[in-house]
Design an enzyme around this catalytic site. Structure first.
Site, PDB file in Angstrom:
ATOM      1  N   ASP A  36       0.678  -1.247  -0.043  1.00  0.00           N
ATOM      2  CA  ASP A  36      -0.038  -0.054  -0.090  1.00  0.00           C
ATOM      3  C   ASP A  36       0.734   1.288   0.049  1.00  0.00           C
ATOM      4  O   ASP A  36       1.997   1.450   0.353  1.00  0.00           O
ATOM      5  CB  ASP A  36      -0.778   0.039   1.158  1.00  0.00           C
ATOM      6  N   LYS A  58      -3.599   3.255  -2.724  1.00  0.00           N
ATOM      7  CA  LYS A  58      -4.898   4.103  -3.110  1.00  0.00           C
ATOM      8  C   LYS A  58      -4.752   5.288  -2.092  1.00  0.00           C
ATOM      9  O   LYS A  58      -4.673   5.435  -1.005  1.00  0.00           O
ATOM     10  CB  LYS A  58      -6.402   3.341  -2.652  1.00  0.00           C
ATOM     11  N   MET A 167      -8.943   9.376   8.168  1.00  0.00           N
ATOM     12  CA  MET A 167      -9.372  10.060   7.057  1.00  0.00           C
ATOM     13  C   MET A 167     -10.336  11.056   6.884  1.00  0.00           C
ATOM     14  O   MET A 167     -11.165  11.071   6.283  1.00  0.00           O
ATOM     15  CB  MET A 167     -10.018   8.746   6.034  1.00  0.00           C
TER      16      MET A 167
END
Length: 492
Positions: A36, A58, A167
Site C-alpha cells: 500500500d 490508493k 481519513m
C-alpha cells in the site's frame, strides 16, 4: 491442513521499526508482495531479491488499482502456487479494507492468515504523547472514519470521551460542526497528526472549533489522523518523539552503502529523517598478490596497523581465503579508533595501541615512546591514502610494508530525489566529499549545513569551497552525531 497462501500483514503506522516479528518473517518468505501507499517502503528491503513487489496503493483521488483488481490479483497469484503477502498500512482490519479482501479469499477457497499491525491510531497517540485512555480523563475511545460524515450518528460518537477520526482531514470542518451541534463543547481539545511515527511527523493542536481553520492555514495534507478529547492536553507533557534532539531534521548520509546503516540508525533514534546517498563504494583490491605475500609470512611482522574497519574486514577475508589463520599472527596491533578496535575485538583480538585522536598524525604521536627501529610493520589499507604514517615511521628506522586491502571508488547511479532539501549533509571521509561534488555538484549543498568527521575531511571540503558547519571531536561517528546534536534545535 491447509497452509495459508495469502497473508495480510499489518505494516504499522509508518515507522518500519513498528512492524511485528511475524510480519517480517512473512515478508522474508514471500514470492509476491502487494503493498500500500501507507506501508513503509523500507520494509520491502526485507523481501528476497527474487520476490516480486507490486504497488497497489490508493490515495483519496488516485488509485493504482481498484479494490476488485487487488482481490483478483491476490487470488490469481495464490492459485498459481505463490506465497503472497498483502502489506497494508496500520492494521489490516481497522479501516484497512482487510475484511473485504479476506472475504474474497474465503469465497474463492484460498487459505489465508492475518498478521495484526500497530494501528495508526495507536502509533499517532504514542508518538504525539496523547494517551487514548487515561484513568483521570477517559475510559472510552471511539474510532470513526471521516469519509462520509453524513452517514455517522455524531450524537452517539460525540458522547465518547476520546474520538479518533481516520481519513477525516478533508471533512474536518463538517465533522467539527456536527459534533458541536450534537452537544460537544467547541473548546474540546483536538489535534491533527500527519504521517504519525515517521521522522516528518507533524502535529497541530487546537480545539474542536478552531482546528479546521488551523489545518487549512497550515496546508496540512493526508495522511492525517484527528484526535478529539481531554487527553490531547497531555501532549504538551508527554510528547517525547517531537522533543528528540534531531526531530524534524533531514540528514543526508554519504557513506558507502554497507557502512551507512549504523550511522543512519543512530540518527533516526534521535529523530532525524535520514536519506542515504552513498557517494563511495568499497571494493576489493585490484591486485591481492602483495597482501597475499604478506599473509604468507604473517608471523614475521612485529606490528600490524589498521586505519579503518574496512582494512580489518578485507584483511580477514583474504586471510580466510588463504591456507593460514589468525594463529600465524604474532604482531602487536595498533587501531586508529574505536570503530576499528571494535572490528578487531569481534575477532577476539586485543588492541595494543589506540592513539588519543583518530587521525594519522596521532598514530605517529602514539608510536613516539615505542622503540621501532628495525621493527617490521604491516599496514593493510585503502589503495589511495596518505603516505604520512609509513614515511614517518620509516624515518625512525621501521621497515613498513604497505599493502592494498581494498579500494574506495566513486559510487555509480547516485540518485538525488527531486524534493530533497536536506538540513544536513554528513561527510565521513575526504573521498565522500570529493565524490559528492563530482557526482552531484556543489549546488546540492545550498541551504544545507555540513558535518565533517575530522580535520582531513574538513580540509578537503574547504579546498572545494565548501563551508563546514561542525567538525566531530573526537573524530568518530559518535563524535559527529554529538556535534550535530549540539548545534541543532528541533523544529517547532
Amino acid at each position: 491442513m491447509k497452509i495459508p497462501r495469502v497473508i495480510l500483514v499489518g505494516a504499522g503506522p509508518g515507522d518500519p521499526g513498528l512492524v511485528t516479528v511475524r510480519g517480517l518473517e512473512c515478508l522474508r518468505r514471500a514470492d509476491i508482495i502487494l503493498y500500500d501507499h501507507l506501508a513503509a517502503p523500507a520494509l520491502l528491503a526485507f523481501a528476497r531479491p527474487e520476490a516480486q513487489t507490486i504497488y497497489v496503493g490508493k490515495k483519496r483521488a488516485e488509485h493504482a488499482l481498484t479494490q476488485q483488481q487487488i482481490n483478483d490479483l491476490l487470488i490469481e497469484h495464490a492459485r498459481a502456487g505463490r506465497r503472497v503477502v498483502r502489506l497494508k498500512g496500520g492494521d489490516p482490519f481497522l479501516f484497512g479494507r482487510g475484511g473485504e479482501e479476506v472475504e474474497a479469499l474465503a469465497d474463492a477457497g484460498i487459505p489465508f492468515e492475518v498478521v495484526p499491525g500497530v494501528s495508526s491510531a495507536m502509533g499517532a497517540a504514542a508518538y504525539a504523547g496523547i494517551p487514548l485512555t487515561h484513568r483521570e480523563h477517559t475510559s472510552a475511545v471511539t474510532f470513526v472514519t471521516g469519509h462520509e460524515p453524513g452517514k455517522i450518528d455524531w450524537t452517539r460518537v460525540g458522547a465518547s470521551e476520546t474520538i479518533v477520526v481516520f481519513m477525516g482531514l478533508v471533512t474536518c470542518g463538517e465533522i467539527s460542526q456536527r459534533l458541536i451541534a450534537a452537544g460537544r463543547s467547541p473548546d474540546t481539545p483536538a489535534a491533527a497528526i500527519r504521517w504519525a511515527t515517521r521522522r516528518d511527523q507533524r502535529t497541530l493542536q487546537g480545539t474542536l472549533a478552531d482546528l479546521p481553520g488551523k489545518i487549512t492555514q497550515a496546508g496540512l495534507k493526508p495522511p492525517t489522523l484527528i484526535v478529539i478529547g481531554e487527553v490531547v492536553r497531555l501532549s504538551a507533557k508527554l510528547n517525547w518523539f517531537e522533543q528528540l534532539p534531531l526531530f524534524g531534521q533531514t540528514v543526508v548520509v554519504t557513506r558507502a552503502r554497507e557502512q551507512a546503516p549504523g550511522l543512519s540508525a543512530r540518527l533516526a533514534e534521535l529523530g532525524a529523517q535520514v536519506v542515504e546517498i552513498p557517494t563511495i563504494q568499497i571494493e576489493p583490491a585490484s591486485d591481492y598478490r602483495p597482501l597475499d605475500a604478506a599473509l604468507a609470512r604473517l608471523e614475521s611482522f612485529d606490528w600490524l596497523i589498521f586505519t579503518s574497519s574496512n582494512g580489518v574486514r578485507f584483511f580477514l577475508e583474504r586471510l580466510d581465503a588463504s591456507a593460514r589463520d589468525l594463529r600465524a599472527l604474532r604482531a602487536r596491533i595498533c587501531a586508529i579508533g574505536p570503530a576499528t578496535a571494535a572490528a578487531l575485538a569481534a575477532l577476539h583480538l586485543k588492541v595494543d595501541l589506540i592513539p588519543e585522536e583518530y587521525v594519522a598524525e596521532s598514530v605517529l604521536q602514539a608510536f613516539e615512546k615505542i622503540p621501532i627501529e628495525g621493527a617490521r610493520i604491516l599496514l593493510p589499507r585503502a589503495a589511495a591514502a596518505r603516505d604520512l604514517i609509513p614515511a614517518e615511521l620509516e624515518k625512525r628506522g621501521a621497515r613498513v610494508q604497505v599493502v592494498e586491502a581494498y579500494r574506495t571508488v566513486p559510487a555509480r547511479d547516485v540518485p538525488w530525489p527531486a524534493d530533497l532539501h536536506p538540513d544536513w549533509v554528513l561527510f565521513t571521509s575526504s573521498s565522500t566529499v570529493e565524490n559528492f561534488v563530482a557526482l552531484l555538484g556543489p549546488e546540492r549543498l545550498q541551504g544545507a549545513s555540513i558535518g565533517s568527521i575530522g580535520p582531513i575531511t574538513s580540509a578537503t571540503a574547504r579546498r572545494l569551497d565548501l563551508e563546514v558547519t561542525v567538525e566531530a571531536s573526537p573524530h568518530t561517528i559518535q563524535g559527529l552525531i554529538d556535534a550535530l546534536c549540539a548545534c541543532t534545535e528541533p523544529r517547532p
